[in-house]
Enzyme design. Sequence first.
Site, PDB file in Angstrom:
ATOM      1  N   VAL A 363      28.351   3.069 -67.828  1.00  0.00           N
ATOM      2  CA  VAL A 363      27.408   2.534 -67.230  1.00  0.00           C
ATOM      3  C   VAL A 363      27.839   1.136 -66.801  1.00  0.00           C
ATOM      4  O   VAL A 363      27.529   0.404 -65.608  1.00  0.00           O
ATOM      5  CB  VAL A 363      25.841   2.343 -68.062  1.00  0.00           C
ATOM      6  N   ASP A 410      35.808  -3.591 -20.388  1.00  0.00           N
ATOM      7  CA  ASP A 410      35.684  -3.365 -19.340  1.00  0.00           C
ATOM      8  C   ASP A 410      35.764  -4.735 -18.444  1.00  0.00           C
ATOM      9  O   ASP A 410      35.401  -5.784 -18.971  1.00  0.00           O
ATOM     10  CB  ASP A 410      34.613  -2.574 -19.208  1.00  0.00           C
ATOM     11  N   GLU A 481      28.088  -8.216   2.338  1.00  0.00           N
ATOM     12  CA  GLU A 481      26.898  -8.866   2.708  1.00  0.00           C
ATOM     13  C   GLU A 481      25.911  -9.581   1.802  1.00  0.00           C
ATOM     14  O   GLU A 481      25.454 -10.546   2.280  1.00  0.00           O
ATOM     15  CB  GLU A 481      26.294  -7.928   3.729  1.00  0.00           C
ATOM     16  N   GLY A 641      38.461   0.268 -13.886  1.00  0.00           N
ATOM     17  CA  GLY A 641      38.745   1.066 -12.814  1.00  0.00           C
ATOM     18  C   GLY A 641      39.260   0.643 -11.331  1.00  0.00           C
ATOM     19  O   GLY A 641      39.278   1.345 -10.371  1.00  0.00           O
ATOM     20  N   ASP A 642      39.108  -0.682 -11.456  1.00  0.00           N
ATOM     21  CA  ASP A 642      39.425  -1.512 -10.404  1.00  0.00           C
ATOM     22  C   ASP A 642      40.841  -1.644  -9.909  1.00  0.00           C
ATOM     23  O   ASP A 642      41.730  -0.974 -10.607  1.00  0.00           O
ATOM     24  CB  ASP A 642      39.045  -2.893 -10.332  1.00  0.00           C
ATOM     25  N   ARG A 689      42.829   0.767 -12.438  1.00  0.00           N
ATOM     26  CA  ARG A 689      42.583   2.268 -12.015  1.00  0.00           C
ATOM     27  C   ARG A 689      42.516   3.344 -13.044  1.00  0.00           C
ATOM     28  O   ARG A 689      42.978   4.483 -12.745  1.00  0.00           O
ATOM     29  CB  ARG A 689      43.609   2.586 -10.838  1.00  0.00           C
ATOM     30  N   LYS A 695      41.082   5.598 -20.579  1.00  0.00           N
ATOM     31  CA  LYS A 695      40.656   4.631 -21.815  1.00  0.00           C
ATOM     32  C   LYS A 695      40.797   5.076 -23.122  1.00  0.00           C
ATOM     33  O   LYS A 695      41.150   4.651 -24.200  1.00  0.00           O
ATOM     34  CB  LYS A 695      39.188   4.186 -21.430  1.00  0.00           C
ATOM     35  N   ASN A 717      31.149   5.543 -17.165  1.00  0.00           N
ATOM     36  CA  ASN A 717      32.549   5.798 -17.546  1.00  0.00           C
ATOM     37  C   ASN A 717      32.963   5.257 -18.560  1.00  0.00           C
ATOM     38  O   ASN A 717      34.005   5.782 -19.311  1.00  0.00           O
ATOM     39  CB  ASN A 717      33.310   5.235 -16.127  1.00  0.00           C
ATOM     40  N   ASN A 780      32.008  -7.040 -65.080  1.00  0.00           N
ATOM     41  CA  ASN A 780      32.316  -5.393 -65.503  1.00  0.00           C
ATOM     42  C   ASN A 780      33.390  -5.640 -66.601  1.00  0.00           C
ATOM     43  O   ASN A 780      33.419  -4.894 -67.605  1.00  0.00           O
ATOM     44  CB  ASN A 780      32.615  -4.654 -64.530  1.00  0.00           C
TER      45      ASN A 780
END
Length: 1043
Positions: A363, A410, A481, A641-642, A689, A695, A717, A780
């Site tokens: 113990v 990422d 845009e 992923g770019d 890419r 990954k 992803n 202890n």
Amino acid sequence: MPHDNAREPLLGSHHHHGASNHEASSTGGFAYTIADLAPLTDPTNPTTPSQMGGIDKILKGLKVDPKVGLHSDEADSHSTGKDSDGKFSARSKAFGRNILPTAKSATFFDLVKRAYNDRTLILLSIAAFVSLGVSVYEDYGPHHDPSEPRVGWIEGAAILAAVAAVVFTNAINDYQKERQFRKLNAKKDDRSVKLLRDGREQEINIKYIQVGDIMLMEPGDLLAVDGVILTSHGITCDESSATGESDALKKDPEEKCYVISGSKVLDGSGKMLVTAVGPNSFFGKTMMAMREATPDETPLQVKLDFLAESIAKLGMAAAIAMLITLVVKYFVQNALSNEDFPPGNVIFSDMVKIVIQAITIVVVAVPEGLPMAVTLALAYATTQMLRDNNLVRVLSACETMGNATTVCSDKTGTLTQNKMTIVEGTLSLKSFTRMDDAKKWKTEVKPEVAQTIIDGIALNSSAFEDKDEKGNLTFIGSKTESALLGFIKFLGASYSNIRGDYDIVKMYPFSSAKKTMSCVVTTPNGDEKYRLYVKGASEIVLRACTHYVDAEGHIRTLDDAARTKFEQIISSYADKALRTICLSYRDVSEHEFKKFKDDEAPNAKLTCLGVVGIQDPLRPGVVESVASFAEAGVTVRMITGDNLQTAKAIAKNAGILMKGGVAMTGPEFRALSKEEQTEAVKRLQVLARSSPTDKTIVVRRLQELGEVIAVTGDGTNDGPALKMADVGFSMGITGTEVAKEASAIVLMDDNFSSILKALMWGRAVNDSVRKFLQFQLTVNITAVVLSFVSAIASKDNQSVLSAVQLLWPPSPDVLKRQPTSRNAPLINFNMWKMIIGQAVFQIVLNLSLLHYGAQLFHLQSTDKDGNVYVSPHNLKVLRTMIFNTFVFLQVFNELNCRRIDDSLNIFKNLHNNKIFILVQFVVIGGQYIIVTFGGQAFKTVPLTGAQWLTTLLIGSLSLPVGLFLRLLPSYLIPESVLSHKSEEHTPLINPAKMRFQGVTRSIQNQNRFFDNVRRGNNRHAKQGNSAENLWQKYGATNNSADV
């Protein structure tokens, strides 16, 4: 040998074996199965409809007319036809429904079982039950003294209470965190989409979309299913959250026809054929994959389990040794005694007492406070981390993060804002280098020029502002845009008011072939009746310009010198990986206007207003966080992923890509052999890419090298890599449901900088556990030796300390050191030095008090014959004082254990640690209650004030002993006794060495170039080893000379 998986599906095999898919053979009369349709919407290698016999054949096989859509009466003989599901039961059976199976949530009982599955807790429980069994026998057995209270059960019960506290604290904490997460990630299934059914347009809840449905697509739609384009009027989709591709993707019915769930329609309109729903869609497959994986043990768990095993073995060895010694001693003493040998029942009773002493050793040996210390440290840290915007879903992720050596992040939405923004511009030949300077630019140019630019942006655009799926105002349309409209909004202009003031008479939408967009508006107050606005790819629009607006606002002829100047501006922006847009206009007479064709923009004789550079900018604080990670010895790697050029530019701006580092694409990395991949990841800083497969390969290779990996991401992803990593971080605001489900920690503010706070808290938790270990093991070791020696030395085989007396419950600077190695021991050299030193001191001190304490504390008496003896009461006083001294030694040693290094100032920031001070008062107060009122339960008697002061002063000797141990030089302790090996993690490649090699390689390349020019020799130098070849081919200096 190169891998053959370069063209693997993004989510592995197309054939899905989940229960919701049904067997491929169950076609329900349709010509195609789920597996047949899956290749149509694989982003990495899509199969076009023409490769499957044409779109008409697919429509026929799915029993749908593209002009009519599905029929509401498409019901089999068993269908009621009352709801959408019943109407299409055969179709649902063949292709599934657009509902994911409900994730099985862990019940509170499951969490309790999970929390209890710990070796230390199990060991403590066994010790507790054995102790309970023996003590109950002793209390209620035939040899129990009626005058003694039956309190033996307290020992076992106290241990079980400590175990229960740990288990339920863990379970409650996990339960609360899971509830918080479910609330954060609550599904919004009440969205409706427009479908073509029964030949008319209908709004249907997304849950009832079927394979074969004809879905109408509009700007702003968040797609919940996979499909292929049937008709497209300039449809542009944003797939960044699904694939990591930040560029908007044009869709057409022929080649680029696939559409995946999780993507968003930015511009255009059209129709798509739904080919996959629910668990069979891209989103569904990823989501289901996240539910299958199970987390591995954390580095701390592994070390604690090993420690528990070692302690159990040592405790059992000590207990057996004590048992054998006491049994032998008992029989030897009785054999040598002049008295008769005791009867059997007395021997049995004495043997039970000896067994209890042996059990006490077990113990005492088990650090019962350790599980509670770990749990409390983690619980406190996770609560504080929530204040720092880190929602910890998995409690152990907190301490794992403290050992992190690599952060694979990422790019889109994590390091960057996932919001294309004008970051630089040269308009009317006046420049600004950041968005914040744009208002200053507006005050410097002529008001009429500024207004012309603002009008052109507002009118020559199809984007508009509306609420997104989360109810936030945002621009709907192409990212370019939206960035331009955001620019004029920042300048204080309202695009809607401008559009209301003008009449647009001709609009020429953006053409990917011509890369321009034009419009003609009426100008009631202008020199001419009409004005043509043109914007587009800089080099194309500039080619159509004959004039430009100078810094004074005058229109000048665009001669060669001026054209060269604009080309240099465009080139400088392109070098920074900015998307360049040229803005221009031309006033048009009524006569000219009548000659304009409806299908061909009159882009000629234009006046150049200037050029702007657009980019997805870094999040605030990213650069500083990357630098702080580097200081903390943690490598940040970008996996995106770019495209490579954009990724390298962002990585360079963030401070991730440095000289000597490697930047490469996913397909290039995937094509390498396993050995080459292992070599490449050591220097890898940018992987562009990349697919989810890439990954996960990177994470696996790094883990094989012993790295502790944290992966961050926000998109669908990112899910597989988040799950495989040691710690996965997802974005709470922009993160997809898949990313959050896969992650262990959710960043509530989407701030990359919050990961740094998680690292700090993780290291603090690890330090706290080690500090407690240093304290607990001292207790202890001291207690075990004291119990062992005192029991053997005692005439009646009684230990000086009972088991109950031994059951005591227990900055930014951490970022300035290197991470701890995964294989580093839990207890380092400095800790062992303090543990062993303090234990030896306390053992010697307590044993000395045991033998000489009665004399020292004046507890001896003299009988009438002049013999010195200690009365039974005074013997209890002595034992109580030794117990008290033991406790005060630990109280003061806790101050020593505030530091686990050789720092001398153990009181640093003590005044800020109010909890620590409070605990000390609670411990001393508890000790006073036990000593004064414990009585028979704790085998103590009340002490006088002088005796309390004496034990406190003796206990304070722990402090000077701790100071001596810290000043003790390491070389005085032989390596054979205690290992001096550094626990710091060794980086795969030393950053300084990598930068030096990068600079050296740049110089060598330059020298080689000039040598070749002089000699007219274009032959490459002889190549070296594989690692050198990889670095030469993909190294940052080779790909980006200015890095």
